[in-house]
Design a protein around this motif. Structure first.
Motif, PDB file in Angstrom:
ATOM      1  N   SER A  54     -35.690  33.178  89.447  1.00 16.10           N
ATOM      2  CA  SER A  54     -35.441  33.814  88.161  1.00 16.10           C
ATOM      3  C   SER A  54     -34.945  32.780  87.163  1.00 16.10           C
ATOM      4  O   SER A  54     -35.036  31.581  87.398  1.00 16.10           O
ATOM      5  N   GLY A  55     -34.383  33.290  86.085  1.00 20.50           N
ATOM      6  CA  GLY A  55     -33.813  32.436  85.060  1.00 20.50           C
ATOM      7  C   GLY A  55     -32.367  32.084  85.361  1.00 20.50           C
ATOM      8  O   GLY A  55     -31.803  32.492  86.372  1.00 20.50           O
TER       9      GLY A  55
ATOM     10  N   TYR B 229     -34.581  29.016  88.933  1.00 20.69           N
ATOM     11  CA  TYR B 229     -33.307  29.238  89.600  1.00 20.69           C
ATOM     12  C   TYR B 229     -33.504  30.080  90.859  1.00 20.69           C
ATOM     13  O   TYR B 229     -34.141  31.130  90.814  1.00 20.69           O
ATOM     14  N   LEU B 230     -32.938  29.588  91.950  1.00 18.65           N
ATOM     15  CA  LEU B 230     -33.041  30.211  93.260  1.00 18.65           C
ATOM     16  C   LEU B 230     -31.778  31.015  93.539  1.00 18.65           C
ATOM     17  O   LEU B 230     -30.669  30.512  93.349  1.00 18.65           O
ATOM     18  N   TYR B 231     -31.977  32.253  93.996  1.00 19.52           N
ATOM     19  CA  TYR B 231     -30.866  33.133  94.350  1.00 19.52           C
ATOM     20  C   TYR B 231     -31.157  33.813  95.679  1.00 19.52           C
ATOM     21  O   TYR B 231     -32.299  34.066  96.026  1.00 19.52           O
TER      22      TYR B 231
ATOM     23  N   TRP C  25     -41.345  25.562  98.880  1.00 21.60           N
ATOM     24  CA  TRP C  25     -42.175  26.566  98.211  1.00 21.60           C
ATOM     25  C   TRP C  25     -41.592  26.897  96.844  1.00 21.60           C
ATOM     26  O   TRP C  25     -42.332  26.992  95.851  1.00 21.60           O
ATOM     27  N   ALA C  26     -40.272  27.043  96.780  1.00 21.39           N
ATOM     28  CA  ALA C  26     -39.625  27.334  95.495  1.00 21.39           C
ATOM     29  C   ALA C  26     -39.831  26.180  94.514  1.00 21.39           C
ATOM     30  O   ALA C  26     -40.066  26.406  93.318  1.00 21.39           O
ATOM     31  N   CYS C  27     -39.773  24.945  95.012  1.00 19.05           N
ATOM     32  CA  CYS C  27     -40.051  23.793  94.144  1.00 19.05           C
ATOM     33  C   CYS C  27     -41.487  23.827  93.633  1.00 19.05           C
ATOM     34  O   CYS C  27     -41.750  23.525  92.462  1.00 19.05           O
TER      35      CYS C  27
ATOM     36  N   LEU D 281     -35.371  22.667  90.372  1.00 20.71           N
ATOM     37  CA  LEU D 281     -35.017  23.891  91.079  1.00 20.71           C
ATOM     38  C   LEU D 281     -33.501  23.871  91.142  1.00 20.71           C
ATOM     39  O   LEU D 281     -32.906  22.882  91.591  1.00 20.71           O
ATOM     40  N   ARG D 282     -32.874  24.933  90.658  1.00 15.73           N
ATOM     41  CA  ARG D 282     -31.411  24.991  90.606  1.00 15.73           C
ATOM     42  C   ARG D 282     -30.891  26.206  91.350  1.00 15.73           C
ATOM     43  O   ARG D 282     -31.595  27.203  91.522  1.00 15.73           O
TER      44      ARG D 282
END
Length: 180
Positions: free
Chosen positions: A69-70, A87-89, A109-111, A122-123
């Protein structure tokens, strides 16, 4: 295994991952995710607006989930160029797959998703007192940006890694997992 966006039909599966994760954290002596009702509400709300992803194994069982998300405005501000990152949560992995490298692959994958969206970073933010989790992210190419204390929030240890970094050595995820 495939990664797909979670739907309303997946709420129970994601809640089950959350409850399992809560139990694991508490058994490890980590005081995190203690408000189950709030957590379930957040899961429902996130699935409704999109951005929560589910990892499904070959049997159709949900084995992990994460949200992309943001920025959380309590932590990331203009000095961070918040639009430069995804942004990873709430990365959650079922016990059967913890320690297998699936988490590393999900971070990669998120990157890939960040890169596909034109993002540089990616944060994530994690709990300030969960030193083990912070070390996990540092070993996977994240850098500590800063730690913030925000009233009413236990999170606040901020990390980022360039979206171009890949660290996984396992190969669980199918190549059919198209960018979102």
């Amino acid at each position: 295994m495939i990664v797909r966006e979670a739907t309303a039909e997946d709420v129970d599966a994601v809640v089950a991952l959350r409850i399992e994760s809560e139990r694991w954290l508490h058994a490890a002596g980590i005081r995190q995710w203690t408000d189950r009702e709030r957590g379930i509400r957040i899961i429902r709300d996130r699935i409704a607006v999109g951005g929560m992803y589910l990892v499904i194994d070959e049997d159709g069982t949900a084995i992990a989930s994460l949200t992309l998300s943001g920025p959380d405005p309590d932590f990331w501000d203009s000095r961070d160029e918040p639009d430069s990152a995804l942004y990873l949560y709430k990365l959650m992995i079922t016990e059967r797959y913890r320690g297998t490298g699936l988490g590393d692959e999900l971070l990669d994958w998120a990157c890939e998703q960040a890169e596909a969206r034109g993002k540089r970073w990616l944060r994530l933010d994690c709990w300030r007192d969960n030193q083990g989790l912070q070390r996990y992210y540092l070993r996977r190419g994240f850098e500590h940006v800063r730690t913030m204390v925000v009233e009413g929030r236990d999170s606040g240890a901020l990390f980022q890694r360039p979206a171009t970094i890949r660290t996984a050595t396992s190969r669980y995820l199918s190549t059919r997992n198209a960018p979102c």
